[in-house]
Design an enzyme around this catalytic site. Sequence first.
Site, PDB file in Angstrom:
ATOM      1  N   ARG A  49       0.831  -1.194   0.000  1.00  0.00           N
ATOM      2  CA  ARG A  49       0.000   0.000   0.000  1.00  0.00           C
ATOM      3  C   ARG A  49       0.869   1.248   0.000  1.00  0.00           C
ATOM      4  NH1 ARG A  49      -3.955  -1.538   5.103  1.00  0.00           N
ATOM      5  NH2 ARG A  49      -5.172  -3.189   4.086  1.00  0.00           N
ATOM      6  N   ASP A  51      -0.064   5.421   1.068  1.00  0.00           N
ATOM      7  CA  ASP A  51      -1.135   6.271   1.599  1.00  0.00           C
ATOM      8  C   ASP A  51      -1.611   7.274   0.554  1.00  0.00           C
ATOM      9  OD1 ASP A  51      -0.933   5.039   4.066  1.00  0.00           O
ATOM     10  OD2 ASP A  51       0.424   6.557   4.890  1.00  0.00           O
ATOM     11  N   TYR A 109      12.157   3.752   0.414  1.00  0.00           N
ATOM     12  CA  TYR A 109      11.400   5.001   0.335  1.00  0.00           C
ATOM     13  C   TYR A 109      12.352   6.184   0.453  1.00  0.00           C
ATOM     14  CZ  TYR A 109       6.770   2.847   1.036  1.00  0.00           C
ATOM     15  OH  TYR A 109       5.606   2.127   0.898  1.00  0.00           O
ATOM     16  N   ARG A 194       6.352   7.920   7.419  1.00  0.00           N
ATOM     17  CA  ARG A 194       5.958   9.287   7.760  1.00  0.00           C
ATOM     18  C   ARG A 194       6.075   9.542   9.262  1.00  0.00           C
ATOM     19  NH1 ARG A 194       0.239   9.707   5.096  1.00  0.00           N
ATOM     20  NH2 ARG A 194       0.275  11.806   6.001  1.00  0.00           N
TER      21      ARG A 194
END
Length: 248
Positions: A49, A51, A109, A194
């Site tokens: 996934r 966001d 990331y 995050r």
Amino acid sequence: MRYFIKLSYFGKAYHGWQNQPDSISVQEVLEEKLSLVLRSKTDVVGAGRTDAGVHATQMFAHFNHDLEIDVAELKYKLNSMLPKDIAIAEIFEVVEDAHARFDAVSRSYEYHIVKEKNAFLKDHAWYLKPALDLEKMNEAAAILQEYTNFKCFSKTRTDVRTYNCRIDHAEWKMKDDKLIFHITADRFLRNMVRAVVGTLVEIGQGKYPVSHMHQVIKSEDRGKAGTSVPAHGLYLTRIEYPDNIRIR
């Protein structure tokens, strides 16, 4: 036969990768166009996934089809039909049991921060004016590799069986006018990157000492970690798979 799709997308217009009941997702758009081209309902399974508002410079998904596919032609047709913010880089056949999510051995990331207001990067990076101590942020980032349980950085309402992740790399670097956080792990929890960035930024701003990272992780409490930073600065950049899943 099973095929992998390698794609990228700019996440501003989408409520994340995964299908949502009342919001548009990248998966929904891709499945719609793929089904039209193949003339049969075709589901895709993503590597994971992202966001709402998060971008991907590299994402993978797999789908099944009964007939052999001209992958070059399919790539061309999909790119012609998909919106400008989704692009297909490659389609290739894989072994029958290859899985875009479960066979991934690592994911990477980046989080982008700009220190000066830039009208052209407003949807690409987080504009953060306060000064940051890069050395302390990197000291705190290195602590992540000492632990495996990252419940403190996960969304509270989630259906995961384990909060364990193996972080292989975590580092801040300056590139031109951007401050970029690089992180690689075998898996990530929902909202994890995050929340990690939010915690590191608080340390970089001098709100907490470097040792605060130990306290946050040991607490296993999301409330102890930093605020979740804005989605538009986050990019899924790389997913690694074993070489033996690819047929051609």
